[in-house]
Design a protein around this motif. Sequence first.
Motif, PDB file in Angstrom:
ATOM      1  N   VAL A   1     -10.684  21.395   7.458  1.00  0.00           N
ATOM      2  CA  VAL A   1      -9.648  21.183   6.460  1.00  0.00           C
ATOM      3  C   VAL A   1      -9.266  22.496   5.784  1.00  0.00           C
ATOM      4  O   VAL A   1      -8.111  22.699   5.411  1.00  0.00           O
ATOM      5  N   ALA A   2     -10.224  23.408   5.669  1.00  0.00           N
ATOM      6  CA  ALA A   2      -9.954  24.674   4.983  1.00  0.00           C
ATOM      7  C   ALA A   2      -8.816  25.437   5.646  1.00  0.00           C
ATOM      8  O   ALA A   2      -8.010  26.069   4.966  1.00  0.00           O
ATOM      9  N   LEU A   3      -8.729  25.357   6.956  1.00  0.00           N
ATOM     10  CA  LEU A   3      -7.654  26.051   7.657  1.00  0.00           C
ATOM     11  C   LEU A   3      -6.298  25.433   7.319  1.00  0.00           C
ATOM     12  O   LEU A   3      -5.306  26.135   7.168  1.00  0.00           O
ATOM     13  N   ILE A   4      -6.271  24.134   7.172  1.00  0.00           N
ATOM     14  CA  ILE A   4      -5.019  23.459   6.792  1.00  0.00           C
ATOM     15  C   ILE A   4      -4.629  23.868   5.381  1.00  0.00           C
ATOM     16  O   ILE A   4      -3.481  24.223   5.112  1.00  0.00           O
ATOM     17  N   LYS A   5      -5.620  23.838   4.486  1.00  0.00           N
ATOM     18  CA  LYS A   5      -5.346  24.140   3.089  1.00  0.00           C
ATOM     19  C   LYS A   5      -4.930  25.599   2.883  1.00  0.00           C
ATOM     20  O   LYS A   5      -4.245  25.906   1.922  1.00  0.00           O
ATOM     21  N   ALA A   6      -5.359  26.456   3.764  1.00  0.00           N
ATOM     22  CA  ALA A   6      -5.023  27.873   3.617  1.00  0.00           C
ATOM     23  C   ALA A   6      -3.574  28.163   3.968  1.00  0.00           C
ATOM     24  O   ALA A   6      -3.064  29.223   3.636  1.00  0.00           O
ATOM     25  N   GLN A   7      -2.927  27.225   4.617  1.00  0.00           N
ATOM     26  CA  GLN A   7      -1.539  27.430   5.028  1.00  0.00           C
ATOM     27  C   GLN A   7      -0.601  26.939   3.933  1.00  0.00           C
ATOM     28  O   GLN A   7      -0.920  26.035   3.179  1.00  0.00           O
ATOM     29  N   GLY A   8       0.535  27.496   3.912  1.00  0.00           N
ATOM     30  CA  GLY A   8       1.612  27.050   3.049  1.00  0.00           C
ATOM     31  C   GLY A   8       2.892  27.318   3.812  1.00  0.00           C
ATOM     32  O   GLY A   8       3.386  28.436   3.821  1.00  0.00           O
ATOM     33  N   LEU A   9       3.390  26.298   4.477  1.00  0.00           N
ATOM     34  CA  LEU A   9       4.492  26.522   5.406  1.00  0.00           C
ATOM     35  C   LEU A   9       5.635  25.556   5.144  1.00  0.00           C
ATOM     36  O   LEU A   9       5.450  24.486   4.572  1.00  0.00           O
ATOM     37  N   THR A  10       6.782  25.949   5.611  1.00  0.00           N
ATOM     38  CA  THR A  10       7.920  25.034   5.578  1.00  0.00           C
ATOM     39  C   THR A  10       7.731  23.999   6.680  1.00  0.00           C
ATOM     40  O   THR A  10       6.892  24.163   7.570  1.00  0.00           O
ATOM     41  N   ARG A  11       8.539  22.948   6.618  1.00  0.00           N
ATOM     42  CA  ARG A  11       8.426  21.923   7.657  1.00  0.00           C
ATOM     43  C   ARG A  11       8.684  22.520   9.044  1.00  0.00           C
ATOM     44  O   ARG A  11       8.005  22.172  10.007  1.00  0.00           O
TER      45      ARG A  11
ATOM     46  N   ASP B   1       6.126  22.547  12.086  1.00  0.00           N
ATOM     47  CA  ASP B   1       6.528  22.029  13.397  1.00  0.00           C
ATOM     48  C   ASP B   1       6.220  23.055  14.491  1.00  0.00           C
ATOM     49  O   ASP B   1       5.705  22.708  15.560  1.00  0.00           O
ATOM     50  N   SER B   2       6.511  24.317  14.236  1.00  0.00           N
ATOM     51  CA  SER B   2       6.198  25.375  15.198  1.00  0.00           C
ATOM     52  C   SER B   2       4.695  25.502  15.408  1.00  0.00           C
ATOM     53  O   SER B   2       4.231  25.713  16.529  1.00  0.00           O
ATOM     54  N   THR B   3       3.952  25.354  14.315  1.00  0.00           N
ATOM     55  CA  THR B   3       2.495  25.405  14.422  1.00  0.00           C
ATOM     56  C   THR B   3       1.982  24.257  15.272  1.00  0.00           C
ATOM     57  O   THR B   3       1.063  24.406  16.078  1.00  0.00           O
ATOM     58  N   PHE B   4       2.593  23.100  15.106  1.00  0.00           N
ATOM     59  CA  PHE B   4       2.228  21.925  15.907  1.00  0.00           C
ATOM     60  C   PHE B   4       2.458  22.211  17.389  1.00  0.00           C
ATOM     61  O   PHE B   4       1.614  21.904  18.234  1.00  0.00           O
TER      62      PHE B   4
ATOM     63  N   GLU C   1       3.692   9.646  14.963  1.00  0.00           N
ATOM     64  CA  GLU C   1       2.542  10.259  14.284  1.00  0.00           C
ATOM     65  C   GLU C   1       2.835  11.732  13.967  1.00  0.00           C
ATOM     66  O   GLU C   1       2.440  12.235  12.916  1.00  0.00           O
ATOM     67  N   ARG C   2       3.517  12.389  14.889  1.00  0.00           N
ATOM     68  CA  ARG C   2       3.870  13.790  14.638  1.00  0.00           C
ATOM     69  C   ARG C   2       4.768  13.895  13.410  1.00  0.00           C
ATOM     70  O   ARG C   2       4.553  14.756  12.547  1.00  0.00           O
ATOM     71  N   ALA C   3       5.752  13.021  13.311  1.00  0.00           N
ATOM     72  CA  ALA C   3       6.648  13.045  12.148  1.00  0.00           C
ATOM     73  C   ALA C   3       5.873  12.759  10.867  1.00  0.00           C
ATOM     74  O   ALA C   3       6.108  13.401   9.832  1.00  0.00           O
ATOM     75  N   GLU C   4       4.940  11.814  10.941  1.00  0.00           N
ATOM     76  CA  GLU C   4       4.130  11.476   9.768  1.00  0.00           C
ATOM     77  C   GLU C   4       3.276  12.677   9.336  1.00  0.00           C
ATOM     78  O   GLU C   4       3.176  12.993   8.154  1.00  0.00           O
ATOM     79  N   ILE C   5       2.686  13.337  10.312  1.00  0.00           N
ATOM     80  CA  ILE C   5       1.844  14.505  10.011  1.00  0.00           C
ATOM     81  C   ILE C   5       2.694  15.638   9.429  1.00  0.00           C
ATOM     82  O   ILE C   5       2.313  16.273   8.439  1.00  0.00           O
ATOM     83  N   LEU C   6       3.860  15.878  10.023  1.00  0.00           N
ATOM     84  CA  LEU C   6       4.726  16.948   9.519  1.00  0.00           C
ATOM     85  C   LEU C   6       5.215  16.644   8.115  1.00  0.00           C
ATOM     86  O   LEU C   6       5.297  17.544   7.267  1.00  0.00           O
TER      87      LEU C   6
END
Length: 144
Positions: A84-94, A98-101, A117-122
Amino acid sequence: MTSPIGIGGVCTISLTAVFLLLAADKAGELRKDRYVWAPPSKAAPAPPAEIAPRLPQHNDTVEDLPDGRGRETTFYTCTACHGVALIKAQGLTRDLWDSTFDLMLEKHRMAPVKPEERAEILDYLSEQFPPRRRGRGADNPFLR
């Protein structure tokens, strides 16, 4: 004066001595301090790798992510590979999320995700972890 062993005996003794010296040289007996060639040994085949389930290397829980719609889907999709720490360390636009996905799918062999599910996650990621920085000069009171 003739030799009691004859020329044939001398040749036989000489050749035997030469062959013994060559055999001792090849065996390394004459030059023990030097490298002696040895044929390469056949490497033992590697034992088969154990196929273990790929478990995450962290102890994160769903509650480690901020509450919101799509939290569980995001948690179980993303933390299959990283914490989770890697997710929290990011601050990105949608768009960057999406590019990260796409990067995760193409480069890191992430398991495919259903479009809904992808749309929900984004939606979740862009809402919970938006860009932290505003544009250049946005914090400067003299530029307002």
